[in-house]
Structures are given as structure tokens and as C-alpha cells.
Scaffold this motif. Structure first.
Motif, PDB file in Angstrom:
ATOM      1  N   ASP A 263       0.802  -1.222   0.000  1.00 54.28           N
ATOM      2  CA  ASP A 263       0.000   0.000   0.000  1.00 54.28           C
ATOM      3  C   ASP A 263       0.832   1.269   0.000  1.00 54.28           C
ATOM      4  O   ASP A 263       0.375   2.294  -0.505  1.00 54.28           O
ATOM      5  N   MET A 264       2.003   1.220   0.583  1.00 53.47           N
ATOM      6  CA  MET A 264       2.814   2.436   0.651  1.00 53.47           C
ATOM      7  C   MET A 264       4.300   2.104   0.734  1.00 53.47           C
ATOM      8  O   MET A 264       4.692   1.093   1.327  1.00 53.47           O
ATOM      9  N   VAL A 265       5.083   2.968   0.105  1.00 56.40           N
ATOM     10  CA  VAL A 265       6.538   2.833   0.117  1.00 56.40           C
ATOM     11  C   VAL A 265       7.133   4.189   0.459  1.00 56.40           C
ATOM     12  O   VAL A 265       6.750   5.212  -0.129  1.00 56.40           O
ATOM     13  N   LEU A 266       8.065   4.197   1.392  1.00 56.62           N
ATOM     14  CA  LEU A 266       8.813   5.401   1.735  1.00 56.62           C
ATOM     15  C   LEU A 266      10.276   5.178   1.365  1.00 56.62           C
ATOM     16  O   LEU A 266      10.957   4.357   1.978  1.00 56.62           O
ATOM     17  N   LEU A 267      10.733   5.896   0.339  1.00 57.61           N
ATOM     18  CA  LEU A 267      12.128   5.805  -0.073  1.00 57.61           C
ATOM     19  C   LEU A 267      12.917   6.839   0.716  1.00 57.61           C
ATOM     20  O   LEU A 267      13.054   7.998   0.326  1.00 57.61           O
ATOM     21  N   ASN A 268      13.415   6.384   1.854  1.00 51.85           N
ATOM     22  CA  ASN A 268      14.034   7.257   2.839  1.00 51.85           C
ATOM     23  C   ASN A 268      15.554   7.204   2.811  1.00 51.85           C
ATOM     24  O   ASN A 268      16.218   8.131   3.282  1.00 51.85           O
ATOM     25  N   ALA A 269      16.129   6.145   2.269  1.00 49.56           N
ATOM     26  CA  ALA A 269      17.586   5.984   2.298  1.00 49.56           C
ATOM     27  C   ALA A 269      18.264   7.115   1.536  1.00 49.56           C
ATOM     28  O   ALA A 269      17.905   7.421   0.397  1.00 49.56           O
ATOM     29  N   GLY A 270      19.236   7.757   2.175  1.00 46.90           N
ATOM     30  CA  GLY A 270      19.958   8.846   1.547  1.00 46.90           C
ATOM     31  C   GLY A 270      21.188   9.178   2.362  1.00 46.90           C
ATOM     32  O   GLY A 270      21.364   8.677   3.486  1.00 46.90           O
ATOM     33  N   LEU A 271      22.051  10.014   1.804  1.00 50.76           N
ATOM     34  CA  LEU A 271      23.275  10.350   2.528  1.00 50.76           C
ATOM     35  C   LEU A 271      23.794  11.725   2.140  1.00 50.76           C
ATOM     36  O   LEU A 271      23.459  12.274   1.096  1.00 50.76           O
ATOM     37  N   PHE A 272      24.596  12.272   3.030  1.00 44.66           N
ATOM     38  CA  PHE A 272      25.337  13.506   2.793  1.00 44.66           C
ATOM     39  C   PHE A 272      26.806  13.162   3.003  1.00 44.66           C
ATOM     40  O   PHE A 272      27.233  12.876   4.124  1.00 44.66           O
ATOM     41  N   LYS A 273      27.585  13.169   1.926  1.00 42.90           N
ATOM     42  CA  LYS A 273      28.989  12.771   1.993  1.00 42.90           C
ATOM     43  C   LYS A 273      29.890  13.998   2.010  1.00 42.90           C
ATOM     44  O   LYS A 273      29.812  14.855   1.128  1.00 42.90           O
ATOM     45  N   LEU A 274      30.747  14.050   3.029  1.00 43.86           N
ATOM     46  CA  LEU A 274      31.695  15.154   3.120  1.00 43.86           C
ATOM     47  C   LEU A 274      32.882  14.942   2.184  1.00 43.86           C
ATOM     48  O   LEU A 274      33.460  15.899   1.666  1.00 43.86           O
ATOM     49  N   ASP A 275      33.216  13.673   1.965  1.00 48.56           N
ATOM     50  CA  ASP A 275      34.349  13.334   1.107  1.00 48.56           C
ATOM     51  C   ASP A 275      33.863  12.725  -0.202  1.00 48.56           C
ATOM     52  O   ASP A 275      32.854  12.019  -0.245  1.00 48.56           O
ATOM     53  N   PHE A 276      34.606  12.988  -1.251  1.00 46.81           N
ATOM     54  CA  PHE A 276      34.279  12.440  -2.561  1.00 46.81           C
ATOM     55  C   PHE A 276      34.539  10.936  -2.568  1.00 46.81           C
ATOM     56  O   PHE A 276      35.573  10.463  -2.105  1.00 46.81           O
ATOM     57  N   ALA A 277      33.588  10.173  -3.086  1.00 42.17           N
ATOM     58  CA  ALA A 277      33.738   8.722  -3.162  1.00 42.17           C
ATOM     59  C   ALA A 277      33.004   8.215  -4.386  1.00 42.17           C
ATOM     60  O   ALA A 277      31.922   8.702  -4.726  1.00 42.17           O
ATOM     61  N   ILE A 278      33.608   7.249  -5.064  1.00 41.07           N
ATOM     62  CA  ILE A 278      33.018   6.636  -6.248  1.00 41.07           C
ATOM     63  C   ILE A 278      32.532   5.231  -5.902  1.00 41.07           C
ATOM     64  O   ILE A 278      33.225   4.467  -5.220  1.00 41.07           O
TER      65      ILE A 278
ATOM     66  N   SER B 158      29.087  14.618 -14.942  1.00 42.86           N
ATOM     67  CA  SER B 158      29.792  15.755 -14.359  1.00 42.86           C
ATOM     68  C   SER B 158      29.799  15.697 -12.833  1.00 42.86           C
ATOM     69  O   SER B 158      30.642  16.331 -12.187  1.00 42.86           O
ATOM     70  N   PHE B 159      28.881  14.933 -12.240  1.00 41.97           N
ATOM     71  CA  PHE B 159      28.874  14.755 -10.793  1.00 41.97           C
ATOM     72  C   PHE B 159      30.008  13.829 -10.337  1.00 41.97           C
ATOM     73  O   PHE B 159      30.295  13.758  -9.144  1.00 41.97           O
ATOM     74  N   ASP B 160      30.601  13.122 -11.271  1.00 41.70           N
ATOM     75  CA  ASP B 160      31.615  12.118 -10.940  1.00 41.70           C
ATOM     76  C   ASP B 160      33.033  12.663 -11.024  1.00 41.70           C
ATOM     77  O   ASP B 160      33.997  11.915 -10.884  1.00 41.70           O
ATOM     78  N   ASP B 161      33.179  13.956 -11.243  1.00 44.02           N
ATOM     79  CA  ASP B 161      34.487  14.593 -11.357  1.00 44.02           C
ATOM     80  C   ASP B 161      34.909  15.134  -9.997  1.00 44.02           C
ATOM     81  O   ASP B 161      34.276  16.064  -9.473  1.00 44.02           O
ATOM     82  N   PRO B 162      35.960  14.592  -9.390  1.00 43.09           N
ATOM     83  CA  PRO B 162      36.378  15.063  -8.061  1.00 43.09           C
ATOM     84  C   PRO B 162      36.783  16.535  -8.046  1.00 43.09           C
ATOM     85  O   PRO B 162      36.736  17.179  -6.991  1.00 43.09           O
ATOM     86  N   LYS B 163      37.169  17.080  -9.194  1.00 41.59           N
ATOM     87  CA  LYS B 163      37.589  18.478  -9.247  1.00 41.59           C
ATOM     88  C   LYS B 163      36.427  19.435  -9.002  1.00 41.59           C
ATOM     89  O   LYS B 163      36.637  20.575  -8.589  1.00 41.59           O
ATOM     90  N   THR B 164      35.228  18.998  -9.275  1.00 48.11           N
ATOM     91  CA  THR B 164      34.054  19.866  -9.102  1.00 48.11           C
ATOM     92  C   THR B 164      33.253  19.516  -7.845  1.00 48.11           C
ATOM     93  O   THR B 164      32.187  20.080  -7.617  1.00 48.11           O
TER      94      THR B 164
END
Length: 342
Positions: free
Chosen positions: A121-136, A200-206
Motif C-alpha cells: 500500500d505504501m513505500v517510503l524511499l528514505n535511504a539517503g546520505l550527505f557525503k563530506l568526502d568524494f567517493a566513487i 559531471s557529478f563524478d568529477d572530483p575536481k568539481t
């Protein structure tokens, strides 16, 4: 129905004004006292801690019969389930593994949902993160913030749509709520002109932690703008919900040093987890078809980031849509969306 994209862009000239109203003046909209979710089934990703756990608590408090906690760590998920069952012993609480950094895990999870749940009946897509360091993410080659907050979340949403349509009750369509953030309204989206855009989100320089987080959430708004052209509110109600700034969550668990101290001090201004999670319960339980395709903030339908309403923003929306479907085509997403539209 008037949705977020039908509203005029917010004319509040200064984002802190938006933050102040959302954080301190908006009034929670709690479910009616006679709300009864008996017989219903819900899924919460990242439901073993923080706002996900609080949302689980509130749904079970409304007599939800069956809850699936979708978690990366089965051990921590089982601990959370045991705690929930102590106060809600009549409910069924299952713990299923889901790694949002793995496309294989997401596909396996959605196959299990389709195979093992007779009703949803219901789905809550709650998983998320805030990363301070760049990671691939090694398996996808994408920046982890983009991967979890956007690409994996949209893949999971699309793959769940046919099952939600098929296995909801006859009385009302299923609800799919994606956790968002008011910070999308302040996203600068500095790489908006990159071509192609998503890589462009995958470039550590930006890489900029705050802007990558804000923009990753903004991409969800852009995708939803187009998604509702394929999904009817009569089949599945899809919306985005902002909990505002909430104290005591793990969203910034990777933050260290002086920034961590600053966040702790800032957290004194935060909502309680109970009030923050009530935004999700409002989106799942209180809101109906009128919220389809909408961004819910302050327990109300709110406009998207003003950029989305401009000609440049409209062009960016189309690019995000096309690039996302190309990225996720290995999972047959175009065919799934076409089937929902048929």
C-alpha cells in the motif's frame, strides 16, 4: 488537480526566509485520530535508524499490519525490528536486505517484493546520505551522493511501480513517497550546463559536499516532473516530502571536526524526529491524488526550484530524463514506464 509544476515559482527573495517559515512556523498535520492502517503493508528503506525508524514507529502506531524494513545491514535491521515489535507485538515486521549502492541488490529486492508480498500500500524511499568526502561507487563508476540520492532511488521507484499498481487495494492507489529536502530550493546546480550532465557529478575536481547533496535532491524533482506523464494518480500516487532540518538523525554521520561541532550546535534549532517524520506520514496517509507529482514542504504542496520553470530549466529537465533512462536502461526502465502509461 494543481500540482507543484502548475504553481508559480516561489517569490520569497531570500532562502533563509523560506527556511524560517518551514522550520519554525509551519504546523504539523497529524493523521486523524480514527486513522486505521490495519490490513495494509508498507516498505521503508533505511528504516532501521533516524527518520526512517521514526516513520516506522508512527505507521505501526496507526495499526499498520505489515512492515518491511529495507536495510543495508541485516543485523542492525533485525535489532530495529525487535525494538519495534516490543511496542507493536501484533504487527509483522520483516527485514530485507537492500544496498542502494548496488544495482543488482535493487533489482533483487524489487523481484522479491513482487514475488513475496500479496499486497503493498505504501513505500517510503528514505535511504539517503550527505557525503563530506568524494567517493566513487566501484560497481557503477558514479559519485556516491549521486548514486544513492538520485540514480538508485529513481531505479528503485521505477521498478516498484508495476507491483504497486498491481498489488494495492481496490479502494485507493498505492503511495510512493520519496524523501526530499527544502535545500533543493537553494540548489545552485553549478554543473547545469555540463554535457553530458550526470557524469559531471563524478568529477572530483568539481565536488562540493553541500552543492552535490542539494543538486542530487534537485535531480529527483526534475525526474518527477516528467515521471507523472507516465504514471497516473489512479494507479500510484508519487510525491516528494521534505522533513526540514531534524536533530538526532544520521544524515551527516560522515561529518568530522569543526563542522560536526557546528552541526551539533545548529541541531539545537532542529525539529524533533517525531515532527520531521510526520511529514512522511502526511504524504503517505493524509495526502491523496492531489499530491501526485508534488513536492510537499511544510505539510503543503510547494513549488519546485524556480529554475525548473525557466526555458533553460525545462531543457535541463529533458536532459536529466533522457540521460537517466539511458543510464538505467539495463533494467528495462523505458518498457516499464511505457507499460504504466498504457
Amino acid at each position: 488537480m494543481v500540482g507543484s509544476k502548475d504553481l508559480k515559482p516561489s517569490n520569497t527573495p531570500f532562502f533563509p526566509n523560506v527556511f524560517f517559515y518551514n522550520q519554525f512556523r509551519a504546523k504539523p498535520q497529524w493523521p486523524a485520530s480514527n486513522t486505521n492502517l490495519s490490513g495494509k503493508t508498507a516498505i521503508i528503506t533505511g528504516g532501521n535508524t533516524g527518520l526512517g525508524y521514526e516513520a516506522a514507529t508512527q505507521l505501526l502506531g496507526l495499526k499498520l499490519s505489515h512492515l518491511v524494513l529495507a536495510v543495508r545491514s541485516l543485523e542492525r535491521g533485525k535489532t530495529a525490528a525487535e525494538q519495534l515489535l516490543r511496542t507493536h507485538p501484533n504487527a509483522t515486521v520483516d527485514v530485507w536486505q537492500l544496498d542502494m549502492c548496488s544495482y543488482d541488490s535493487i533489482q533483487g529486492f524489487t523481484r522479491r517484493v513482487d514475488a513475496e508480498l500479496s499486497r503493498i500500500d505504501m513505500v517510503l524511499l528514505n535511504a539517503g546520505l550527505f557525503k563530506l568526502d568524494f567517493a566513487i561507487v566501484s560497481s557503477t563508476g558514479h559519485n556516491e551522493t549521486l548514486q544513492v540520492n538520485y540514480l538508485s532511488t529513481m531505479l528503485l521507484a521505477i521498478l516498484l511501480l508495476p507491483t504497486l499498481k498491481k498489488k494495492s487495494s481496490q479502494e485507493e492507489p498505492a503511495h510512493l513517497t520519496i524523501v526530499s529536502a527544502a535545500l533543493t530550493l537553494n540548489a545552485k546546480f553549478p554543473n547545469r550546463d555540463a554535457n553530458p550532465l550526470l557524469p559531471s557529478f563524478d568529477d572530483p575536481k568539481t565536488f562540493d559536499p553541500s552543492e552535490h547533496y542539494n543538486s542530487s535532491k534537485l535531480l529527483g524533482h526534475m525526474f518527477l516532473w516528467s515521471l507523472v506523464d507516465y504514471v497516473s494518480a489512479d494507479d500510484v500516487i508519487v510525491n516528494l516530502a521534505d522533513p526540514a532540518w531534524v536533530k538526532g538523525t544520521d544524515i551527516a554521520r560522515d561529518v568530522k571536526g569543526g563542522m560536526k561541532v557546528g552541526l551539533k550546535l545548529f541541531s539545537l534549532l532542529g525539529r524533533t524526529k517525531q515532527v520531521g517524520a510526520s511529514c512522511f506520514i502526511d504524504a503517505l496517509v493524509n495526502k491523496g491524488k492531489e499530491s501526485h507529482g508534488c513536492f510537499l514542504m511544510s505539510w503543503k504542496i510547494h513549488p519546485f526550484n524556480a529554475y525548473l520553470y525557466t526555458p533553460e530549466g525545462q531543457a535541463a529537465i529533458q536532459r536529466v530524463w533522457d540521460e537517466t533512462l539511458t543510464e538505467l536502461e539495463f533494467a528495462g526502465v523505458r518498457a516499464i514506464l511505457d507499460s504504466m502509461k498504457a
